[in-house]
Design an enzyme around this catalytic site. Structure first.
Site, PDB file in Angstrom:
ATOM      1  N   LYS A   1      54.350  50.703  37.650  1.00  7.06           N
ATOM      2  CA  LYS A   1      55.680  51.058  38.134  1.00  7.06           C
ATOM      3  C   LYS A   1      55.696  50.628  39.604  1.00  7.06           C
ATOM      4  O   LYS A   1      54.660  50.650  40.269  1.00  7.06           O
ATOM      5  CB  LYS A   1      55.847  52.580  37.985  1.00  7.06           C
ATOM      6  N   SER A   2      56.863  50.234  40.095  1.00 14.42           N
ATOM      7  CA  SER A   2      56.921  49.774  41.493  1.00 14.42           C
ATOM      8  C   SER A   2      56.712  50.955  42.443  1.00 14.42           C
ATOM      9  O   SER A   2      57.202  52.054  42.183  1.00 14.42           O
ATOM     10  CB  SER A   2      58.280  49.149  41.789  1.00 14.42           C
TER      11      SER A   2
ATOM     12  N   CYS B   1      65.869  45.633  41.749  1.00 17.99           N
ATOM     13  CA  CYS B   1      66.276  46.853  41.056  1.00 17.99           C
ATOM     14  C   CYS B   1      67.786  47.072  41.245  1.00 17.99           C
ATOM     15  O   CYS B   1      68.258  47.238  42.367  1.00 17.99           O
ATOM     16  CB  CYS B   1      65.496  48.047  41.598  1.00 17.99           C
TER      17      CYS B   1
ATOM     18  N   LYS C   1      59.846  39.173  40.782  1.00 18.89           N
ATOM     19  CA  LYS C   1      60.678  39.702  39.682  1.00 18.89           C
ATOM     20  C   LYS C   1      62.138  39.554  40.072  1.00 18.89           C
ATOM     21  O   LYS C   1      62.587  40.144  41.063  1.00 18.89           O
ATOM     22  CB  LYS C   1      60.318  41.172  39.465  1.00 18.89           C
TER      23      LYS C   1
ATOM     24  N   ILE D   1      63.765  39.164  33.081  1.00 16.15           N
ATOM     25  CA  ILE D   1      64.701  39.692  34.062  1.00 16.15           C
ATOM     26  C   ILE D   1      64.421  41.166  34.336  1.00 16.15           C
ATOM     27  O   ILE D   1      63.809  41.850  33.526  1.00 16.15           O
ATOM     28  CB  ILE D   1      66.163  39.559  33.540  1.00 16.15           C
TER      29      ILE D   1
ATOM     30  N   GLY E   1      66.210  46.998  27.008  1.00 18.98           N
ATOM     31  CA  GLY E   1      66.045  47.144  25.563  1.00 18.98           C
ATOM     32  C   GLY E   1      66.844  46.114  24.775  1.00 18.98           C
ATOM     33  O   GLY E   1      67.428  45.177  25.347  1.00 18.98           O
TER      34      GLY E   1
ATOM     35  N   GLY F   1      64.222  43.282  26.472  1.00 22.02           N
ATOM     36  CA  GLY F   1      64.556  43.560  25.086  1.00 22.02           C
ATOM     37  C   GLY F   1      63.533  43.124  24.055  1.00 22.02           C
ATOM     38  O   GLY F   1      63.806  43.205  22.857  1.00 22.02           O
TER      39      GLY F   1
ATOM     40  N   GLY G   1      58.787  46.519  28.054  1.00 20.88           N
ATOM     41  CA  GLY G   1      59.012  47.826  28.665  1.00 20.88           C
ATOM     42  C   GLY G   1      59.582  48.820  27.671  1.00 20.88           C
ATOM     43  O   GLY G   1      58.877  49.636  27.086  1.00 20.88           O
TER      44      GLY G   1
END
Ligand code: FMN
Length: 280
Positions: free
Chosen positions: A16-17, A104, A136, A162, A188, A220, A241
């Site tokens: 996690k960032s 983000c 990212k 992405i 997702g 996704g 993820g």
């Protein structure tokens, strides 16, 4: 969690960032499942990059490395322009690769929207660290090719695309957005076509410009066929993820098996044979 992901068969794990200092993040609700017309279409989150800060996070990284020396550890960091280089330097010894989260959508993704600033930031960080640098990037831009090109010109070693897609869910009974932060990042199943298109666009641009930087396709990916699709669009590796929510923490091993099945059925011998074959 990272240890369990590694044991499930992931080739690398991404943290996690985290930032230099602790961040509290947003009020609840921070993560919801999106169900539209009875279809499970993904997750919407605005966690606000809550994290305990570098000093505490560092201990987790050391612990992971002491158990899993074989699995590459990608450490994701974020901060302001001034903080990024400093934090990258602080993190260098704890990571096999450093990923900068400049994208983000519910905090501050302004760096990933400005090619010039992004390029300068990357070359600044590359001057400091000797680890591979992954950038990212965001789908929430007019032209992702321009951003990808700037990151490559800045000297990044790989691109991850992405991050989540900026989105909102309104509860019509309360006439209010559901997330406390109102806007969130959509991930997702529903974003897979967007992610595949972005990887395809970046890969075509790289082919045209004779650039060769590995792409990590994210967005996704839930089953083996999704991962194959991402590779065919030009990704060299695939990130997962939200599928953990749908299929459990051992989803990585499951997806590997499904990919192998597809490859055996279609006589593909390795990933290189698949990479970018859908791109003209
Ligand atoms: C609950 C949640 C938290 C996330 N936190 C981060 C983060 O800290 N840093 C980051 O770069 N991306 C973060 N992401 C984005 C994911 O890494 C990924 O880019 C996105 O979810 C799309 O992939 P997926 O559909 O496989 O989840 C987060 C996503 C979710 C759902």
């Amino acid at each position: 969690m990272l240890k369990r992901v590694a044991e499930s068969g992931a080739g690398a794990v991404t943290t996690k960032s985290f930032s230099i200092n602790e961040r509290k993040g947003y009020e609840n609700p921070t993560v919801i499942e999106l169900i539209e017309n009875e279809q499970r279409i993904g997750l919407l989150n605005a966690i606000g990059l809550a994290n305990p800060g570098f000093e505490k996070f560092k201990k987790e990284l050391e612990k992971f490395k002491s158990h899993n020396s074989d699995t590459a550890l990608i450490v994701s960091i974020f901060g302001t322009i001034d903080e990024f280089s400093k934090l990258a330097g602080m993190t260098e010894n704890y990571a096999d690769a450093i990923e900068i989260d400049v994208s983000c959508p519910h905090v501050d993704d302004s760096i990933s929207k400005n090619p010039k600033i992004l390029k300068n930031l990357i070359s600044e960080i590359k001057d400091i660290i000797s680890n591979p640098l992954i950038v990212k990037i965001s789908p929430n831009v007019t032209d992702i090719k321009e951003i990808a090109k700037a990151a490559i010109d800045g000297g990044c070693d790989a691109l991850a695309a992405i991050n989540t897609v900026r989105a909102m869910k309104i509860d019509i009974n309360f006439a209010k957005p559901v997330l406390a932060n109102k806007f969130g990042g959509y991930s997702g199943t529903g974003i897979k076509p967007i992610a595949v298109a972005k990887i395809y666009e970046i890969y075509s641009m790289m082919k045209k410009e004779n650039l060769d930087v590995p792409l990590i396709g994210i967005g996704g990916v839930t089953c083996g066929n999704d991962a194959i699709e991402m590779l065919m669009a030009g990704a060299s590796a695939v990130g997962i993820g939200s599928a953990v929510y749908y299929r459990g923490i051992d989803v990585f091993g499951k997806i590997l098996n499904e990919m192998n099945e597809f490859m055996n059925e279609h006589n593909y011998k390795n990933i290189e044979e698949i990479k970018g074959i859908a791109v003209e």
